[in-house]
Scaffold this motif. Structure first.
Motif, mmCIF file in Angstrom:
data_model
loop_
_atom_site.group_PDB
_atom_site.id
_atom_site.type_symbol
_atom_site.label_atom_id
_atom_site.label_comp_id
_atom_site.label_asym_id
_atom_site.label_seq_id
_atom_site.Cartn_x
_atom_site.Cartn_y
_atom_site.Cartn_z
ATOM 1 N N LYS A 1 13.860 -13.630 -6.870
ATOM 2 C CA LYS A 1 15.243 -13.743 -6.407
ATOM 3 C C LYS A 1 15.446 -12.989 -5.099
ATOM 4 C CE LYS A 1 17.142 -14.245 -11.065
ATOM 5 N NZ LYS A 1 17.775 -13.528 -12.184
ATOM 6 N N ARG A 2 14.881 -11.785 -5.009
ATOM 7 C CA ARG A 2 15.120 -10.950 -3.836
ATOM 8 C C ARG A 2 14.451 -11.513 -2.593
ATOM 9 N NH1 ARG A 2 14.637 -6.230 -6.070
ATOM 10 N NH2 ARG A 2 12.377 -6.134 -5.927
ATOM 11 N N ARG A 3 13.254 -12.070 -2.769
ATOM 12 C CA ARG A 3 12.494 -12.515 -1.604
ATOM 13 C C ARG A 3 12.557 -14.017 -1.395
ATOM 14 N NH1 ARG A 3 6.921 -9.526 -2.537
ATOM 15 N NH2 ARG A 3 6.297 -10.955 -0.879
ATOM 16 N N GLY A 4 13.142 -14.718 -2.323
ATOM 17 C CA GLY A 4 13.307 -16.159 -2.146
ATOM 18 C C GLY A 4 12.001 -16.921 -2.162
ATOM 19 N N PHE B 1 -2.212 -23.522 1.122
ATOM 20 C CA PHE B 1 -1.128 -23.320 0.158
ATOM 21 C C PHE B 1 0.216 -23.213 0.881
ATOM 22 C CE2 PHE B 1 1.485 -20.641 -2.695
ATOM 23 C CZ PHE B 1 1.492 -21.480 -3.795
ATOM 24 N N GLN B 2 0.219 -22.564 2.064
ATOM 25 C CA GLN B 2 1.461 -22.482 2.845
ATOM 26 C C GLN B 2 1.927 -23.876 3.243
ATOM 27 O OE1 GLN B 2 0.360 -19.892 6.084
ATOM 28 N NE2 GLN B 2 0.992 -18.060 4.972
ATOM 29 N N GLN B 3 0.971 -24.697 3.674
ATOM 30 C CA GLN B 3 1.340 -26.066 4.062
ATOM 31 C C GLN B 3 1.884 -26.846 2.871
ATOM 32 O OE1 GLN B 3 -2.280 -27.503 5.776
ATOM 33 N NE2 GLN B 3 -2.178 -26.095 7.520
ATOM 34 N N LYS B 4 1.278 -26.597 1.725
ATOM 35 C CA LYS B 4 1.743 -27.274 0.508
ATOM 36 C C LYS B 4 3.197 -26.904 0.205
ATOM 37 C CE LYS B 4 0.742 -27.255 -4.458
ATOM 38 N NZ LYS B 4 -0.190 -26.709 -5.474
ATOM 39 N N LEU B 5 3.515 -25.614 0.371
ATOM 40 C CA LEU B 5 4.888 -25.177 0.109
ATOM 41 C C LEU B 5 5.840 -25.745 1.152
ATOM 42 C CD1 LEU B 5 4.512 -21.435 -0.965
ATOM 43 C CD2 LEU B 5 4.795 -23.442 -2.405
ATOM 44 N N ARG B 6 5.406 -25.757 2.419
ATOM 45 C CA ARG B 6 6.260 -26.322 3.475
ATOM 46 C C ARG B 6 6.572 -27.786 3.185
ATOM 47 N NH1 ARG B 6 2.714 -23.816 7.359
ATOM 48 N NH2 ARG B 6 3.598 -21.824 8.013
ATOM 49 N N ALA C 1 4.160 -19.417 -6.192
ATOM 50 C CA ALA C 1 3.478 -18.559 -5.210
ATOM 51 C C ALA C 1 3.277 -17.160 -5.773
ATOM 52 C CB ALA C 1 4.288 -18.506 -3.924
ATOM 53 N N LEU C 2 4.316 -16.634 -6.383
ATOM 54 C CA LEU C 2 4.228 -15.264 -6.903
ATOM 55 C C LEU C 2 3.269 -15.158 -8.082
ATOM 56 C CD1 LEU C 2 7.987 -14.265 -6.664
ATOM 57 C CD2 LEU C 2 6.101 -13.364 -5.280
ATOM 58 N N ARG C 3 3.032 -16.273 -8.764
ATOM 59 C CA ARG C 3 2.117 -16.217 -9.908
ATOM 60 C C ARG C 3 0.668 -16.016 -9.472
ATOM 61 N NH1 ARG C 3 3.045 -18.408 -14.740
ATOM 62 N NH2 ARG C 3 1.154 -19.688 -14.691
ATOM 63 N N GLY C 4 0.398 -16.195 -8.190
ATOM 64 C CA GLY C 4 -0.947 -15.941 -7.687
ATOM 65 C C GLY C 4 -1.939 -16.986 -8.151
ATOM 66 N N ARG D 1 0.798 -1.221 0.000
ATOM 67 C CA ARG D 1 0.000 0.000 0.000
ATOM 68 C C ARG D 1 0.836 1.278 0.000
ATOM 69 N NH1 ARG D 1 -4.347 -0.837 4.623
ATOM 70 N NH2 ARG D 1 -4.929 1.259 3.924
ATOM 71 N N LEU D 2 1.995 1.274 0.635
ATOM 72 C CA LEU D 2 2.782 2.508 0.631
ATOM 73 C C LEU D 2 3.983 2.432 -0.308
ATOM 74 C CD1 LEU D 2 2.428 3.721 4.308
ATOM 75 C CD2 LEU D 2 1.373 4.636 2.245
ATOM 76 N N PRO D 3 4.948 1.514 -0.067
ATOM 77 C CA PRO D 3 6.042 1.463 -1.062
ATOM 78 C C PRO D 3 5.521 1.085 -2.447
ATOM 79 C CG PRO D 3 6.579 0.214 0.927
ATOM 80 C CD PRO D 3 5.120 0.536 1.005
ATOM 81 N N GLY D 4 4.499 0.238 -2.457
ATOM 82 C CA GLY D 4 3.956 -0.214 -3.740
ATOM 83 C C GLY D 4 4.336 -1.652 -4.010
ATOM 84 N N PRO D 5 3.514 -2.357 -4.765
ATOM 85 C CA PRO D 5 3.784 -3.766 -5.031
ATOM 86 C C PRO D 5 4.980 -3.934 -5.950
ATOM 87 C CG PRO D 5 1.962 -3.004 -6.381
ATOM 88 C CD PRO D 5 2.313 -1.866 -5.473
ATOM 89 N N GLU D 6 5.605 -5.098 -5.827
ATOM 90 C CA GLU D 6 6.734 -5.386 -6.705
ATOM 91 C C GLU D 6 6.247 -6.025 -7.999
ATOM 92 O OE1 GLU D 6 10.409 -6.776 -4.695
ATOM 93 O OE2 GLU D 6 9.111 -7.014 -2.970
ATOM 94 N N LEU D 7 7.016 -5.818 -9.052
ATOM 95 C CA LEU D 7 6.636 -6.391 -10.346
ATOM 96 C C LEU D 7 6.604 -7.907 -10.251
ATOM 97 C CD1 LEU D 7 8.752 -4.147 -12.743
ATOM 98 C CD2 LEU D 7 6.264 -4.138 -12.476
ATOM 99 N N GLY D 8 5.564 -8.482 -10.805
ATOM 100 C CA GLY D 8 5.483 -9.936 -10.854
ATOM 101 C C GLY D 8 4.980 -10.578 -9.580
ATOM 102 N N ASP D 9 4.573 -9.798 -8.582
ATOM 103 C CA ASP D 9 4.070 -10.359 -7.328
ATOM 104 C C ASP D 9 2.540 -10.351 -7.346
ATOM 105 O OD1 ASP D 9 3.381 -11.110 -4.825
ATOM 106 O OD2 ASP D 9 4.275 -9.385 -3.798
ATOM 107 N N TYR D 10 1.962 -11.528 -7.560
ATOM 108 C CA TYR D 10 0.502 -11.646 -7.602
ATOM 109 C C TYR D 10 0.009 -12.576 -6.498
ATOM 110 C CZ TYR D 10 2.184 -10.397 -12.271
ATOM 111 O OH TYR D 10 2.871 -9.828 -13.312
#
Lengths: 320, 286
Positions: free
Chosen positions: B258-261, B278-283, B266-269, B42-51
């Motif tokens: 790359k920056r957030r690992g 979904f978190q459990q699936k990734l874990r 996940a980032l594709r939304g 909301r303030l810095p703004g979303p990063e490109l490719g983060d859905y």
């Protein structure tokens, strides 16, 4: 121009003409006020712009022929003044179908020698105004878009622009060559700040490019940029000039900007694919319109997404 | 039951039924947002490719992956307003007041003036229908409201195309938004439910909180002046160039990963990424 290329356009046009055979009995006319003196009529076929004032009524486009009486009733609910002018944005049957009936319900200001020579024949019909290419397309023997003589334009122009003053308002008609067809015009009501675009801009589908009628994707983009050039938004890109598309809802400049972006981006993608040596089948398989299909695409009907992609591909590969 | 009790009960019942709905909350005042929810977006703004966490369609993802931030340098895009489902997410002040019929003192509309982009919203409370689909769309859309107890529920249609997230994710002009405005003391919670049949596969629910300002704000805080200019002097006309990446060739989409690992899936939304499973699936994959 290849035969396949022409056939593609003719298939689409045949679909449009077939729409004339549908049952219009249940179709109602919706009247949308755009300005106090300008309304948009929505029914079956094109949007109709109705401009009213002390001089009379000017109508832009007339939908399919069976809608004529309903259009006339809607016009009469707005003004009891005579219909003086019918303006056609291009020559397709969903835009000129009601020409004959609606023009016959109006009247031209005629006098002097004109009146003496041809009398009521001139006085008892509204003028039908269009670009010269519309008259050519409608009157040429064997044309793909036949129309009775009474539907033909009676006032045409050759160049880029025709102006007239009507109801105290400058009405400007701008020709957009080789866009949706080769006879498209934009009709700008300058004081009211309303622009009727015909089918170079619609809010409902991808732009229909009538190849057989002289259309080209680059002409569509040029027309959209001209609309953007004419339109002046109010604060923060809202309001200001209001735009009546060929089909769909009333908009301001913003929707035209998004639409222009879309057509340009798709054109550029397909051009890049062509440059990289992709065949038309490979281009279609790559789905260059995927991000817009859910909004503007169609799998059936007279103008499908596949037909749009094929037409743009063939536009860009055709030898001039 | 004896007769006097029956009469008393009926009188009491009639009084209750006919009493005006005084229980409604008053939202009037100046409200300022708090950014504890979704602050990075909301303030810095979303990063490109983060859905991540958004129930987007494949078409929406492709739209955003092709989107070039340079599009915002095109003059017609420079003053592009955040549409009503998005505008409350940013830095802004909102003034709310009621408009009443002078003869009956019934609320005709609840108005909001939003400082960002100088937007005015009218929430009609008089039961009028939404207009025809053939009428113009606006940044704020057409809104009607009703009280559900102390909660103001608003339905909005006729919204122009805009953002779901301002890194290129589109929201279509076919969106419908349902809002809840809930006042608790000097805190107002605003919940939005966005349904977009074009670019969302499920409703998207977001919330944000506002605090009542006890002081008027300086005049300039309410203004947002935007005058578009030509920013790229040697750009070809828009006929030749609407800034966009060819599909699959946006070089910046991998930066966030790359920056957030975070894994790409996940980032594709997509709707799946909204839910705890979904978190459990990734874990489970680690």
């Amino acid at each position: 121009m290849t035969r396949a290329y022409l056939a593609l356009g003719l298939v689409a046009l045949a679909g449009l003409a077939a729409a004339q055979q549908q049952n219009f009995d249940s179709v109602q006319i919706e009247t949308v006020q755009v300005r106090p003196n300008i309304h948009m009529l929505v029914g079956a076929g094109s949007n109709v712009t109705v401009h009213t004032g002390e001089d009379g009524v000017l109508v832009v486009d007339t939908q399919f022929a069976p809608m004529s009486d309903k259009i006339l009733a809607a016009v009469r609910a707005l003004s009891d003044k005579p219909i003086r002018f019918v303006v056609n944005t291009h020559m397709h049957p969903d835009h000129i179908g009601g020409n004959e009936r609606i023009a016959s319900a109006g009247g031209t200001r005629a006098g002097g020698n004109v009146f003496g020579d041809i009398g009521n024949a001139a006085r008892n019909r509204a003028e039908i105004v269009a670009h010269e290419n519309v008259l050519k397309r409608l009157s040429f023997p064997g044309t793909a878009t036949p129309a009775p003589q009474g539907a033909w334009p009676t006032v045409t122009f050759f160049g880029d622009q025709r102006d007239m003053l009507f109801n105290g308002e400058a009405v400007q008609m701008f020709h957009q060559p080789a866009a949706h067809t080769d006879g498209d015009i934009l009709v700008f009501f300058r004081r009211s700040d309303v622009l009727s675009t015909g089918d170079v801009f619609v809010t409902t589908t991808y732009p229909y490019i009538d190849v057989a009628g002289g259309g080209h994707v680059n002409g569509i983009i040029a027309a959209l940029n001209r609309i953007i050039g004419i339109a002046v938004p109010s604060n923060v890109e809202e309001g200001g000039t209001l735009i009546i598309p060929g089909h769909g809802r009333v908009t301001d400049e913003w929707e035209v900007v998004e639409y222009r972006d879309m057509v340009t981006i798709i054109r550029d993608r397909i051009q890049t694919m062509i440059t990289r040596g992709m065949t038309i089948e490979q281009v279609k398989a790559a789905r260059p319109t995927i991000d817009y299909d859910a909004r503007f695409g169609a799998d059936s009907g007279f103008w499908t997404t596949t037909m749009f992609v094929e037409t743009v591909y063939r536009n860009l590969t055709a030898k001039s | 039951m004896r007769r006097p009790s029956i009469v008393a009960s009926l009188v009491a019942g009639v009084l209750c039924v006919s009493a005006p709905a005084y229980a409604q909350a008053d939202l009037s005042g100046i409200w300022q947002p708090r950014f504890h929810e979704d602050q990075p977006e909301r303030l810095p703004g979303p990063e490109l490719g983060d859905y991540l966490g958004l129930p987007i369609t494949e078409g929406a993802r492709k739209w955003a992956e092709s989107w070039d931030p340079s599009r915002l340098t095109v003059p017609e895009h420079q003053c592009q307003v955040h549409i009503s489902p998005y505008i409350y997410r940013g830095p802004m002040n909102v003034r709310i007041w009621e408009e009443k019929d002078p003869r009956t003192q019934e609320i005709v509309a609840i108005k909001q003036y939003i400082s960002t982009y100088e937007q005015t919203r009218t929430i009609w409370m008089d039961g009028r229908p939404h207009p025809s689909p053939n009428t113009p769309h606006t940044w704020m859309g057409f809104s009607t409201g009703r009280w559900e107890g102390d909660m103001l529920t608003v339905t909005t249609t006729h919204i122009k195309q805009g953002w779901v997230r301002r890194n290129g994710l589109p929201q279509s002009d076919r969106t419908t938004m349902t809002e809840r405005f809930i006042r608790t003391g000097n805190v107002m919670t605003h919940v939005t439910v966005v349904r977009d049949p074009v670019y969302l596969t499920e409703p998207l629910v977001k919330s944000q909180n506002f605090v009542l300002s006890l002081r008027e704000l300086p005049q300039q805080n309410w203004l947002w002046v935007c005058l578009p200019v030509v920013e790229v002097a040697d750009r070809p006309s828009e006929a030749q160039d609407v800034p966009a990446y060819f599909p699959g060739e946006n070089p910046f989409l991998a930066e966030t990963r790359k920056r957030r690992g975070l894994p790409e899936e996940a980032l594709r939304g997509g709707a799946e990424t909204m839910y705890p499973e979904f978190q459990q699936k990734l874990r489970g994959r680690r």
